[in-house]
Write a protein that holds these residues in place. Structure first.
Motif, PDB file in Angstrom:
ATOM      1  N   CYS A  91     130.234 -50.907   9.231  1.00  0.00           N
ATOM      2  CA  CYS A  91     128.780 -50.735   9.111  1.00  0.00           C
ATOM      3  C   CYS A  91     128.219 -50.749   7.693  1.00  0.00           C
ATOM      4  O   CYS A  91     127.341 -51.562   7.390  1.00  0.00           O
ATOM      5  N   SER A  92     128.645 -49.853   6.803  1.00  0.00           N
ATOM      6  CA  SER A  92     128.004 -49.808   5.488  1.00  0.00           C
ATOM      7  C   SER A  92     128.222 -51.086   4.675  1.00  0.00           C
ATOM      8  O   SER A  92     127.287 -51.540   3.996  1.00  0.00           O
ATOM      9  N   PRO A  93     129.403 -51.729   4.709  1.00  0.00           N
ATOM     10  CA  PRO A  93     129.501 -53.025   4.036  1.00  0.00           C
ATOM     11  C   PRO A  93     128.521 -54.053   4.586  1.00  0.00           C
ATOM     12  O   PRO A  93     127.905 -54.812   3.825  1.00  0.00           O
ATOM     13  N   TRP A 154     120.944 -45.178   7.382  1.00  0.00           N
ATOM     14  CA  TRP A 154     120.959 -45.787   6.048  1.00  0.00           C
ATOM     15  C   TRP A 154     122.380 -46.136   5.645  1.00  0.00           C
ATOM     16  O   TRP A 154     122.734 -47.287   5.505  1.00  0.00           O
ATOM     17  N   HIS A 155     123.231 -45.130   5.388  1.00  0.00           N
ATOM     18  CA  HIS A 155     124.657 -45.304   5.100  1.00  0.00           C
ATOM     19  C   HIS A 155     124.921 -46.102   3.822  1.00  0.00           C
ATOM     20  O   HIS A 155     125.956 -46.751   3.687  1.00  0.00           O
ATOM     21  N   LEU A 156     123.990 -46.026   2.868  1.00  0.00           N
ATOM     22  CA  LEU A 156     124.150 -46.742   1.601  1.00  0.00           C
ATOM     23  C   LEU A 156     123.939 -45.825   0.404  1.00  0.00           C
ATOM     24  O   LEU A 156     123.656 -46.294  -0.692  1.00  0.00           O
ATOM     25  N   LEU A 176     121.292 -40.344   6.476  1.00  0.00           N
ATOM     26  CA  LEU A 176     121.971 -40.886   5.299  1.00  0.00           C
ATOM     27  C   LEU A 176     123.424 -41.249   5.569  1.00  0.00           C
ATOM     28  O   LEU A 176     123.943 -42.199   4.989  1.00  0.00           O
ATOM     29  N   GLN A 177     124.101 -40.498   6.446  1.00  0.00           N
ATOM     30  CA  GLN A 177     125.504 -40.786   6.726  1.00  0.00           C
ATOM     31  C   GLN A 177     125.660 -41.893   7.762  1.00  0.00           C
ATOM     32  O   GLN A 177     124.671 -42.443   8.254  1.00  0.00           O
ATOM     33  N   TRP A 200     119.302 -35.806   6.489  1.00  0.00           N
ATOM     34  CA  TRP A 200     118.130 -36.599   6.839  1.00  0.00           C
ATOM     35  C   TRP A 200     117.097 -36.540   5.731  1.00  0.00           C
ATOM     36  O   TRP A 200     116.899 -35.498   5.109  1.00  0.00           O
ATOM     37  N   ARG A 201     116.440 -37.660   5.485  1.00  0.00           N
ATOM     38  CA  ARG A 201     115.359 -37.703   4.500  1.00  0.00           C
ATOM     39  C   ARG A 201     114.142 -38.404   5.077  1.00  0.00           C
ATOM     40  O   ARG A 201     114.261 -39.449   5.731  1.00  0.00           O
ATOM     41  N   GLU A 202     112.992 -37.838   4.818  1.00  0.00           N
ATOM     42  CA  GLU A 202     111.724 -38.508   5.061  1.00  0.00           C
ATOM     43  C   GLU A 202     111.138 -38.800   3.686  1.00  0.00           C
ATOM     44  O   GLU A 202     110.750 -37.886   2.966  1.00  0.00           O
ATOM     45  N   GLY A 203     111.127 -40.071   3.307  1.00  0.00           N
ATOM     46  CA  GLY A 203     110.834 -40.401   1.924  1.00  0.00           C
ATOM     47  C   GLY A 203     111.916 -39.815   1.047  1.00  0.00           C
ATOM     48  O   GLY A 203     113.120 -39.912   1.339  1.00  0.00           O
TER      49      GLY A 203
END
Length: 577
Positions: A91-93, A154-156, A176-177, A200-203
């Motif tokens: 996934c992340s690649p 996201w994972h980046l 994020l993970q 988790w992020r919002e912005g």
């Protein structure tokens, strides 16, 4: 090999203002080379890129599956289905290649951040996050006048400086993970102590996930909210929306009403499902009529399982199907919002899976006593609920990748050939395209359709040029291919290697063993290069290395060139077969 630059300097570069440098080029086709301003929004398409997580190549109805996916099927059948679309093995690649348009070894994900070896750490291309050698497509479209939105995985990068908001997204709501509990049950103190709590992020702001809500519902809600806000505000900018679901990634969890829909559907087992899906693919014209599926390599024959084992396996697949079903429902909700706001007809939609299906045996977040500490209950009656934690295993994964060989994490077709289609604005529909396509093509395609070209530098530093090819002519039905049969595409992850050139492909799988790298402790491999002709053998069933030595030699030279150019770090001590 050059060491990476300091994190401080990288962070400053990532959070710098996202205006383009003087090297920003004007729309390549519509305006003169002397024009330096971005084009007006009028007439430019919106973009919706949807990513499914660990989806099998045959899961959707439009690709031969039996799972209820009417919304995705409608989009796929109205658009162009790709039977030769390829990603990285995990996934992340893949996500780094999608957003950057370059190879994962250059974009920062030469290996997954969670699985970097000591020999890889500190080297350019192995940072474990999207590095500043690239500009994301969100950054480029944002600077070119697009409203950029993201909801999903996201994972980046785990920090504020490497979050979606720092890489070009005006509005974002992100896991994020690489995975989370699908009902948010991992937000508790106990999961935090175990080191398994999702972030988790919002912005730029870290937020708490609402426990009890199904995660793919949450992602769709967030994106619909962003779209609704812009519509109510009278935003005239075109948008780029990046919707990255976590379904159907493990742990296998889904709303009970969706699971109930598939009760008993998979009692005949994965061998039967594999045959049924291959037959349906042939009916749909997705594979040649004489295509032969690769045999199971990771799973036990269904008939060898006990009744108890069969019941457990069937339930896992019922839950998996429910996850795919729920993902489809949420895609339908987003499409309804686009139609309601009058933006559907001017939106180009690209759908893809990030890699092949997951074939590992998953029985808990870390194994050992973690299941007891976190109160995991994997009993048959509890599977699918928030406090269960399993994957669906190699049997279903190999069936869902049919006719391809193996699964996620391998550079065989089962790991890198994934479901993908394009639909909507600029797409001549009702077609199946067989071209050899890459996830690195998506960024240049979006830029091309937006009437923009990639700059040589961004935020005051040079960036790598896109390696992928734009699809505008292919989507419009004016060509059937985007790359020459002589162009080689290399793949490497976890020291497993592959290279495709025209119809030919070579694969090298290191042997599993106790002395191997952590991700090679088990699996398939024998330290031998194998050669396949994918036009005649899409299932990679017949090794031609002995009968075609000249072709093998040619592709091995291409592999060496690829590995040198991308600074691929080799496995120093291959395990013994």
């Amino acid at each position: 090999m050059a060491k990476r630059r300091s994190f401080k300097s990288l962070a400053l570069a990532l959070v710098a203002a996202t205006s383009l440098s003087a090297a920003w080029a004007a729309p390549a086709l519509a305006q003169s080379a002397a024009t330096t301003q971005a084009p007006q929004a009028q007439g430019r398409p919106n973009f919706l890129v949807i990513v499914a997580d660990d989806l099998g190549w045959s899961d959707l109805g439009a690709f031969g599956g039996e799972i209820r996916t009417p919304n995705l099927d409608a989009l796929a059948l109205k658009g162009v289905r790709f039977t030769g679309f390829h990603t990285a093995p995990t996934c992340s690649p893949t996500r780094s290649e999608l957003l950057s348009g370059v190879d994962n070894h250059e974009a920062g994900l030469g290996s997954m951040a969670e699985l970097l070896d000591a020999s890889q750490r500190g080297h350019d291309g192995y940072e474990g996050f999207l590095n500043n050698r690239v500009a994301s497509i969100a950054e480029l479209l944002q600077a070119g006048g697009y409203h950029t939105l993201m909801a999903g995985k996201w994972h980046l990068g785990l920090t504020e400086q490497t979050s979606p908001a720092a890489r070009g997204f005006d509005q974002s709501y992100a896991l994020l993970q690489g995975l989370s509990n699908h009902f948010g049950a991992d937000q508790t103190e106990a999961w935090g102590k175990a080191g398994e709590r999702s972030t988790w992020r919002e912005g730029l702001k870290e937020v708490h996930y609402p426990q009890g809500k199904y995660v793919d519902d949450q992602f769709a809600d967030q994106l619909i909210g962003f779209l609704d806000q812009s519509a109510k505000a009278g935003d005239t900018k075109p948008f780029f929306a990046y919707l990255t679901f976590t379904g159907p990634h493990w742990p296998m969890q889904a709303p009970p009403e969706d699971i109930a829909r598939y009760k008993g559907r998979y009692d005949a087992g994965y061998d039967v499902l594999k045959a049924q899906r291959l037959a349906r693919q042939k009916e749909l014209g997705l594979v040649p009529q004489d295509a032969v599926a690769h045999a199971h390599e990771l799973a036990k024959p269904w008939d060898s399982l006990t009744p108890e084992e069969k019941a457990l396996e069937s339930r896992k697949m019922e839950i998996y199907a429910a996850m795919v079903d729920r993902l489809d429902q949420n895609v339908g909700r987003v499409i309804t919002e686009l139609k309601r706001s009058g933006r559907y007809d001017n939106t180009t939609i690209i759908f893809l899976a990030d890699n092949g299906p997951e074939g590992n045996l998953i029985t808990g977040p870390k194994g050992g006593n973690f299941n007891q500490l976190l109160k995991i209950d994997n009993s048959l009656s509890n599977l699918g609920k928030a406090n269960s934690y399993v994957g669906y295993g190699p049997g279903w994964a190999e069936a869902n990748a049919v006719p391809s060989r193996l699964v996620k994490s391998y550079p065989t077709e089962g790991g890198i050939r994934t479901t993908a289609f394009a639909s909507g604005a600029g797409v001549q529909g009702g077609r199946i395209n067989t071209a050899n396509l890459s996830v690195t093509d998506i960024a240049p395609t979006l830029l091309q359709l937006a009437g923009l070209t990639q700059p040589a530098s961004f935020n005051g530093h040079p960036i790598l040029p896109h390696e992928g090819h734009g699809w505008s002519q292919l989507l419009a039905g004016k060509t059937d291919t985007v790359r020459s049969p002589e162009e080689a595409l290399g793949y490497e992850l976890f020291y497993r290697r592959g290279l495709r050139k025209g119809d030919w492909k070579i694969v090298y799988l290191p042997a599993a063993g106790a002395d191997a790298a952590v991700y090679l402790k088990s699996g398939v491999g024998d330290n031998q290069w194998r050669l396949y002709n994918l036009a005649r053998d899409p299932g990679e069933t017949t090794d031609l290395s002995a009968s075609e030595p000249a072709k093998l030699k040619e592709l091995l030279a291409d592999w060496d060139s690829y590995a040198k150019a991308k600074q691929v770090i080799a496995l120093k001590k291959p395990a013994q077969p």
